[in-house]
Enzyme design. Structure first.
Site, PDB file in Angstrom:
ATOM      1  N   TYR A  56     -53.553 -23.446  62.499  1.00 25.66           N
ATOM      2  CA  TYR A  56     -54.112 -22.456  61.562  1.00 25.66           C
ATOM      3  C   TYR A  56     -53.419 -21.091  61.586  1.00 25.66           C
ATOM      4  O   TYR A  56     -53.213 -20.467  60.563  1.00 25.66           O
ATOM      5  CB  TYR A  56     -55.607 -22.228  61.842  1.00 25.66           C
ATOM      6  CG  TYR A  56     -56.491 -23.444  61.655  1.00 25.66           C
ATOM      7  CD1 TYR A  56     -56.042 -24.574  60.991  1.00 25.66           C
ATOM      8  CD2 TYR A  56     -57.787 -23.434  62.151  1.00 25.66           C
ATOM      9  CE1 TYR A  56     -56.865 -25.686  60.837  1.00 25.66           C
ATOM     10  CE2 TYR A  56     -58.614 -24.537  61.989  1.00 25.66           C
ATOM     11  CZ  TYR A  56     -58.146 -25.662  61.341  1.00 25.66           C
ATOM     12  OH  TYR A  56     -58.966 -26.749  61.182  1.00 25.66           O
ATOM     13  N   CYS A  61     -49.688 -16.069  54.353  1.00 27.26           N
ATOM     14  CA  CYS A  61     -50.439 -15.443  53.263  1.00 27.26           C
ATOM     15  C   CYS A  61     -49.569 -15.441  52.004  1.00 27.26           C
ATOM     16  O   CYS A  61     -48.333 -15.523  52.087  1.00 27.26           O
ATOM     17  CB  CYS A  61     -50.807 -14.010  53.617  1.00 27.26           C
ATOM     18  SG  CYS A  61     -52.242 -13.840  54.694  1.00 27.26           S
ATOM     19  N   GLU A  63     -48.764 -13.057  50.245  1.00 25.43           N
ATOM     20  CA  GLU A  63     -47.846 -11.915  50.273  1.00 25.43           C
ATOM     21  C   GLU A  63     -46.559 -12.254  51.025  1.00 25.43           C
ATOM     22  O   GLU A  63     -45.496 -11.700  50.733  1.00 25.43           O
ATOM     23  CB  GLU A  63     -48.522 -10.708  50.927  1.00 25.43           C
ATOM     24  CG  GLU A  63     -49.671 -10.109  50.114  1.00 25.43           C
ATOM     25  CD  GLU A  63     -51.021 -10.799  50.342  1.00 25.43           C
ATOM     26  OE1 GLU A  63     -51.043 -11.940  50.855  1.00 25.43           O
ATOM     27  OE2 GLU A  63     -52.043 -10.189  49.997  1.00 25.43           O
ATOM     28  N   CYS A  94     -54.981  -8.476  53.032  1.00 21.58           N
ATOM     29  CA  CYS A  94     -55.411  -8.270  54.417  1.00 21.58           C
ATOM     30  C   CYS A  94     -54.543  -7.179  55.059  1.00 21.58           C
ATOM     31  O   CYS A  94     -53.522  -6.769  54.503  1.00 21.58           O
ATOM     32  CB  CYS A  94     -55.317  -9.575  55.201  1.00 21.58           C
ATOM     33  SG  CYS A  94     -53.647 -10.110  55.584  1.00 21.58           S
TER      34      CYS A  94
HETATM   35  N1  THU Z   1     -54.918 -14.817  52.458  1.00 24.36           N
HETATM   36  C1  THU Z   1     -53.822 -14.428  51.744  1.00 24.36           C
HETATM   37  O1  THU Z   1     -53.026 -15.271  51.292  1.00 24.36           O
HETATM   38  N2  THU Z   1     -53.620 -13.104  51.541  1.00 24.36           N
HETATM   39  C2  THU Z   1     -54.490 -12.122  51.943  1.00 24.36           C
HETATM   40  O2  THU Z   1     -54.176 -10.939  51.789  1.00 24.36           O
HETATM   41  C3  THU Z   1     -55.774 -12.492  52.523  1.00 24.36           C
HETATM   42  C4  THU Z   1     -55.864 -13.881  53.035  1.00 24.36           C
HETATM   43  C5  THU Z   1     -55.135 -16.251  52.698  1.00 24.36           C
HETATM   44  C6  THU Z   1     -54.793 -16.729  54.072  1.00 24.36           C
HETATM   45  C7  THU Z   1     -55.605 -18.000  54.170  1.00 24.36           C
HETATM   46  O3  THU Z   1     -54.816 -19.075  53.647  1.00 24.36           O
HETATM   47  C8  THU Z   1     -56.787 -17.773  53.238  1.00 24.36           C
HETATM   48  O4  THU Z   1     -56.473 -16.602  52.486  1.00 24.36           O
HETATM   49  C9  THU Z   1     -58.108 -17.578  53.956  1.00 24.36           C
HETATM   50  O5  THU Z   1     -57.990 -16.603  54.948  1.00 24.36           O
END
Ligand code: THU
Length: 140
Positions: A56, A61, A63, A94
């Site tokens: 995990y 992300c 980004e 995030c």
């Molecule tokens: N996630 C993103 O892709 N970008 C963010 O800025 C916040 C979180 C994704 C990571 C993970 O795959 C899912 O959201 C749940 O945390």
């Protein structure tokens, strides 16, 4: 607060690109797809989606894929950015991703957020970044 230049960007069109990227997300674990899109300072539009992993903590992300795409397609600086969740709603990047975006931001970069259009400095105030390192080494 937003810069006077925020109306210079077609946020609806940028969000549509983010929505289409979101459809490509690989999210078997969280089932929380994310799509992002940005305008580069040369006018390019780039996008990204999240790509998860059975381990995990290795999840990328959306980004991360956007920043990789930025460099794989010619580099440059980001001037406008938007991020959507699986319902198409605005999603706040995030903390780690704000730092990623900061590194590649043009001065005054704008982000569409859950609380309206904001500058990169508003979403990551007093950021640590490339200028911090340059100032340290220049003072040596
Ligand atoms: N996630 C993103 O892709 N970008 C963010 O800025 C916040 C979180 C994704 C990571 C993970 O795959 C899912 O959201 C749940 O945390």
């Amino acid at each position: 607060m937003a810069s006077a230049s925020d109306s210079a960007y077609d946020w609806d069109a940028l969000r549509a690109v983010a929505l289409s990227a979101m459809e490509k997300a690989y999210v078997p674990y969280s089932k929380f797809p994310v799509g992002v899109a940005a305008i580069v300072d040369d006018g390019r539009i780039i996008s990204g989606c999240n790509v998860e992993n059975a381990s995990y903590g290795l999840t990328l992300c959306a980004e991360c894929t956007l920043v990789s795409t930025l460099h794989m397609t010619g580099g440059g600086k980001l001037v406008a950015f938007t991020c959507v969740d699986g319902n198409g709603g605005a999603l706040m990047p995030c903390g780690r991703c704000r730092q990623l975006l900061y590194e590649h931001s043009a001065e005054g970069m704008l982000l569409e957020t859950v609380s309206g259009i904001k500058t990169i400095d508003e979403v990551i105030p007093d950021a640590f970044g490339p200028r911090t390192l340059a100032a340290y080494h220049n003072a040596e």
